[in-house]
Motif scaffolding. Structure first.
Motif, PDB file in Angstrom:
ATOM      1  N   GLN A   1       0.829  -1.212   0.000  1.00 21.71           N
ATOM      2  CA  GLN A   1       0.000   0.000   0.000  1.00 21.71           C
ATOM      3  C   GLN A   1       0.855   1.250   0.000  1.00 21.71           C
ATOM      4  O   GLN A   1       0.601   2.201  -0.753  1.00 21.71           O
ATOM      5  CB  GLN A   1      -0.903  -0.022   1.235  1.00 21.71           C
ATOM      6  CG  GLN A   1      -1.683   1.258   1.465  1.00 21.71           C
ATOM      7  CD  GLN A   1      -2.383   1.262   2.818  1.00 21.71           C
ATOM      8  OE1 GLN A   1      -2.684   0.216   3.382  1.00 21.71           O
ATOM      9  NE2 GLN A   1      -2.618   2.447   3.351  1.00 21.71           N
ATOM     10  N   LEU A   2       1.899   1.269   0.831  1.00 20.21           N
ATOM     11  CA  LEU A   2       2.762   2.444   0.922  1.00 20.21           C
ATOM     12  C   LEU A   2       3.591   2.622  -0.345  1.00 20.21           C
ATOM     13  O   LEU A   2       3.827   3.755  -0.784  1.00 20.21           O
ATOM     14  CB  LEU A   2       3.681   2.328   2.139  1.00 20.21           C
ATOM     15  CG  LEU A   2       2.988   2.310   3.498  1.00 20.21           C
ATOM     16  CD1 LEU A   2       4.019   2.168   4.616  1.00 20.21           C
ATOM     17  CD2 LEU A   2       2.157   3.566   3.702  1.00 20.21           C
ATOM     18  N   THR A   3       4.026   1.507  -0.931  1.00 21.41           N
ATOM     19  CA  THR A   3       4.791   1.575  -2.187  1.00 21.41           C
ATOM     20  C   THR A   3       3.948   2.220  -3.283  1.00 21.41           C
ATOM     21  O   THR A   3       4.414   3.097  -4.018  1.00 21.41           O
ATOM     22  CB  THR A   3       5.239   0.175  -2.625  1.00 21.41           C
ATOM     23  OG1 THR A   3       6.050  -0.416  -1.602  1.00 21.41           O
ATOM     24  CG2 THR A   3       6.042   0.243  -3.918  1.00 21.41           C
ATOM     25  N   GLU A   4       2.671   1.799  -3.401  1.00 21.17           N
ATOM     26  CA  GLU A   4       1.780   2.346  -4.412  1.00 21.17           C
ATOM     27  C   GLU A   4       1.502   3.828  -4.148  1.00 21.17           C
ATOM     28  O   GLU A   4       1.446   4.642  -5.080  1.00 21.17           O
ATOM     29  CB  GLU A   4       0.467   1.562  -4.436  1.00 21.17           C
ATOM     30  CG  GLU A   4      -0.529   2.026  -5.474  1.00 21.17           C
ATOM     31  CD  GLU A   4       0.017   1.988  -6.889  1.00 21.17           C
ATOM     32  OE1 GLU A   4      -0.430   2.811  -7.717  1.00 21.17           O
ATOM     33  OE2 GLU A   4       0.897   1.145  -7.165  1.00 21.17           O
ATOM     34  N   GLU A   5       1.334   4.187  -2.880  1.00 21.96           N
ATOM     35  CA  GLU A   5       1.094   5.587  -2.520  1.00 21.96           C
ATOM     36  C   GLU A   5       2.271   6.458  -2.942  1.00 21.96           C
ATOM     37  O   GLU A   5       2.094   7.528  -3.538  1.00 21.96           O
ATOM     38  CB  GLU A   5       0.882   5.693  -1.009  1.00 21.96           C
ATOM     39  CG  GLU A   5       0.751   7.121  -0.493  1.00 21.96           C
ATOM     40  CD  GLU A   5       0.847   7.214   1.023  1.00 21.96           C
ATOM     41  OE1 GLU A   5       1.301   8.264   1.509  1.00 21.96           O
ATOM     42  OE2 GLU A   5       0.496   6.242   1.715  1.00 21.96           O
TER      43      GLU A   5
END
Length: 311
Positions: free
Chosen positions: A279-283
């Motif tokens: 999730q953080l990578t995509e954000e």
């Protein structure tokens, strides 16, 4: 004997001659194209009763919209220079996605596209611009494990994630299309209300006295518990970044300016790094892509010949 030619069917009628409003390298943007993009905004502005205010709004929006059209044209030119293409199957896939996403049949989709001024040709250009970003900009972006860990550490510093807030509000009503003076007056009222609460007055007392929201006036502005899914995306970081007893605002909404007060906060523990990593990578990738795309467009503008002929 040759009969004299009769009058032209267009005799006496004014002929509208299209004009160029911008030159972008070897391409031109026509007044008719700009007017087409302006049409939805003109329809919205028609609701403004004051003609001077209506014209002021349109005069402000027109050069902004033209600037966006110049950026769009530069992106298309970059796509063509890179030999990127869009075929019928790409367009059909997009149409199928729109039908599925919005639960529309073919006729409903056609009507929705007409209402929004979208044509197959304009859709093709949109797809091509998206392809230019995905193939010419996105490959330059890297999100390292260190970046992701840094973002996770940032969340950890905020302790636990707020999952719900018990909110009260004060609403300062505005018309659908407020003038700058009306907006300024409402902001001044909102600031005075905030100052009173920060000086020690109970929020409920100030809300009961000042709010224009009839549905919450009797309860001191109480809205109750809200979660992120029910909140305007632009408001989410404001409301869910509040501490108990904090007052924030004003935020502009469809009915006016809102001042918010956090009565209670519910928090949830932060998930583990491994759970949150995707999730953080995509954000971070989305943020980086937006920033890199803007830088790319600015570089295209620096290298381009652009002449504005808007009058």
């Amino acid at each position: 004997m040759v009969a004299a030619a009769g009058p032209s069917p267009n005799a006496g009628k004014k002929q509208m001659i299209d004009s160029v409003v911008a030159i972008v390298n070897d391409a031109v943007i026509l007044r008719s194209e700009l007017d087409q993009r302006l049409a939805p905004l003109r329809d919205q502005a028609a609701a403004i009763s004051d003609p001077k205010e209506r014209e002021r709004r349109l005069a402000k929006l027109t050069p902004q919209l033209l600037d966006e059209m110049i950026n769009d044209e530069l992106m298309l030119q970059a796509a063509h220079d890179a030999h990127l293409t869009v075929d019928k199957s790409d367009i059909q896939a997009t149409l199928d996605y729109l039908k599925k996403e919005h639960k529309l049949d073919d006729k409903q989709l056609e009507q929705a596209m007409r209402d929004q001024g979208i044509t197959v040709a304009s859709l093709e250009k949109d797809i091509l611009r998206q392809r230019a970003v995905s193939q010419l900009v996105a490959p330059k972006i890297t999100v390292s494990d260190e970046d992701v860990r840094g973002r996770y550490a940032e969340l950890q510093r905020r302790a636990n994630i707020v999952i719900a807030v018990n909110i009260s509000q004060i609403v300062f009503a505005l018309p659908e299309h407020p003038t700058e003076q009306q907006l300024a007056d409402a902001k001044a009222k909102a600031q005075r209300a905030i100052d009173r609460v920060k000086a020690g007055e109970e929020f409920a007392k100030v809300a009961t006295e000042l709010t224009d929201d009839a549905s919450t006036k009797a309860t001191g502005g109480m809205l109750g518990w809200i979660d992120p899914k029910t909140v305007n995306a632009d408001w989410e970081p404001v409301l869910f970044g509040m501490d108990k007893g904090e007052v924030r605002g004003p935020l502009q909404g469809p009915s006016g300016l809102h001042v918010f007060y956090a009565n209670e906060i519910k928090r949830d523990e932060l998930k583990s790094f491994d759970e949150m990593k995707p999730q953080l990578t995509e954000e971070l990738r989305r943020r980086a892509l937006a920033k890199q795309t803007q830088a790319w467009i600015e570089e295209l503008r620096k290298k381009a010949y652009i002449e504005i002929k808007l009058k």
